[in-house]
Design an enzyme around this catalytic site. Structure first.
Site, mmCIF file in Angstrom:
data_model
loop_
_atom_site.group_PDB
_atom_site.id
_atom_site.type_symbol
_atom_site.label_atom_id
_atom_site.label_comp_id
_atom_site.label_asym_id
_atom_site.label_seq_id
_atom_site.Cartn_x
_atom_site.Cartn_y
_atom_site.Cartn_z
ATOM 1 N N ASP A 73 0.801 -1.214 0.000
ATOM 2 C CA ASP A 73 0.000 0.000 0.000
ATOM 3 C C ASP A 73 0.832 1.261 0.000
ATOM 4 O O ASP A 73 2.051 1.227 -0.109
ATOM 5 C CB ASP A 73 -1.093 -0.019 1.057
ATOM 6 C CG ASP A 73 -0.608 -0.500 2.389
ATOM 7 O OD1 ASP A 73 0.484 -0.068 2.773
ATOM 8 O OD2 ASP A 73 -1.307 -1.306 3.017
ATOM 9 N N LYS A 133 -4.365 3.980 -2.383
ATOM 10 C CA LYS A 133 -5.461 4.789 -2.917
ATOM 11 C C LYS A 133 -5.603 4.606 -4.417
ATOM 12 O O LYS A 133 -4.621 4.541 -5.139
ATOM 13 C CB LYS A 133 -5.214 6.251 -2.575
ATOM 14 C CG LYS A 133 -5.521 6.460 -1.126
ATOM 15 C CD LYS A 133 -5.655 7.896 -0.754
ATOM 16 C CE LYS A 133 -6.058 7.954 0.707
ATOM 17 N NZ LYS A 133 -5.872 9.241 1.291
ATOM 18 N N MET A 171 -1.772 9.339 12.153
ATOM 19 C CA MET A 171 -2.919 9.796 11.347
ATOM 20 C C MET A 171 -3.616 10.987 12.003
ATOM 21 O O MET A 171 -4.839 11.094 11.994
ATOM 22 C CB MET A 171 -3.942 8.650 11.159
ATOM 23 C CG MET A 171 -3.356 7.426 10.489
ATOM 24 S SD MET A 171 -4.446 5.993 10.554
ATOM 25 C CE MET A 171 -4.151 5.359 12.196
#
Ligand code: SAH
Length: 254
Positions: free
Chosen positions: A46, A68, A181
């Site tokens: 990823d 994404k 995050m």
């Protein structure tokens, strides 16, 4: 030691290695991770896996990107789980490569639950998590006898993760808080910590693209967190606590 599934497969099948790639610098891969990516038949990876690390993957291996998409929507976790199952059922040696450590905000547990339920054998190879790697490269010791006796790793995805954070316990001082995050939620993090009693002048750092050649460290006080976060790009780690004041003295990575 890595975990190995003990259940025997119900049909001929491959093997999945859930591998942590560390925070970015390829030199932070473990020896085992390097060996596995060099021997993999399929690598499912990823967004957080750096290009330099992907350059070390077996050139013959199939690469499946599950970060994404063009429309900026993440590939759903169910779909990723399904890819792993399907590849393993084709009798392949699959490496599921994830940034940092697969079990720290990496959803590695969910992927293994799916593999276990399908009786697909697997192993886990830990990686250096962003909190350890980025702070080391920023000259910020996570603990220090004069500053912090404990460390918390906290998700900044406060809404998505559902559970409420115990802000009072995080705001007692003498501890280092590491938010993963956290950029988007930084105004909320700042406000919640100050309301729970953490001093506005507490030192903070934002480490952007840590351990890579583009690493940048922004420092300030808790009262400036949300404005500093606006200047940072993803991936960034937010570190709150007086250990961050050591950055100016201990910074070594350029
Ligand atoms: N499993 C990973 C974390 C995945 S969550 C690990 O153990 O590190 C993704 C978050 O990790 C990012 O939003 C950011 O907060 C942090 N992160 C990962 N790599 C980073 C890097 N190189 N620099 C700064 N933060 C990073």
């Amino acid at each position: 030691m890595t975990l190995k599934s003990t259940q025997s497969p119900t049909h001929p099948c491959g093997f999945v290695s859930l591998v942590g790639a560390g925070p970015g610098d390829p030199d932070l891969l473990t020896v085992k991770a390097l060996r596995l990516i060099q021997n993999a038949e399929v690598v499912v990876y990823d967004r957080l896996v750096s290009d330099e690390i992907m350059a070390l993957v077996n050139s013959e291996a199939e690469r499946i990107y599950v970060g994404k998409r063009l429309n900026h929507h993440c590939v759903a976790q169910d779909q990723i789980n399904q890819v792993l199952v399907e590849q393993a059922q084709q009798n392949k040696q699959v490496v599921r490569l994830k940034g940092g450590d697969p079990f720290i905000f990496g959803r590695g547990g969910e992927e293994l639950e799916k593999l276990a339920s399908e009786h697909i054998p697997f192993e886990v190879v830990p990686g250096i998590t962003a909190a350890a790697g980025c702070t080391a490269y920023a000259g910020i010791p996570l603990t220090h006898r004069d500053h912090a006796q404990s460390v918390h790793f906290i998700t900044g995805h406060l809404k998505k993760e559902g559970m409420d954070i115990d802000w009072a316990s995080l705001s007692k001082g003498n501890t280092t808080l590491v938010f993963y995050m956290g950029l988007k939620e930084s105004p909320n993090i700042q406000q919640k910590l100050i309301s729970a009693g953490l001093c506005q002048q507490t030192s903070i750092a934002i480490i952007e693209r840590g351990t890579t050649s583009q690493q940048r460290v922004l420092t300030g006080e808790l009262s400036q967190l949300s404005s500093l976060a606006k200047q940072a790009v993803s991936p960034s780690l937010i570190v709150v606590g007086s250990v961050t004041s050591l950055h100016s003295q201990l910074s070594w990575f350029r």
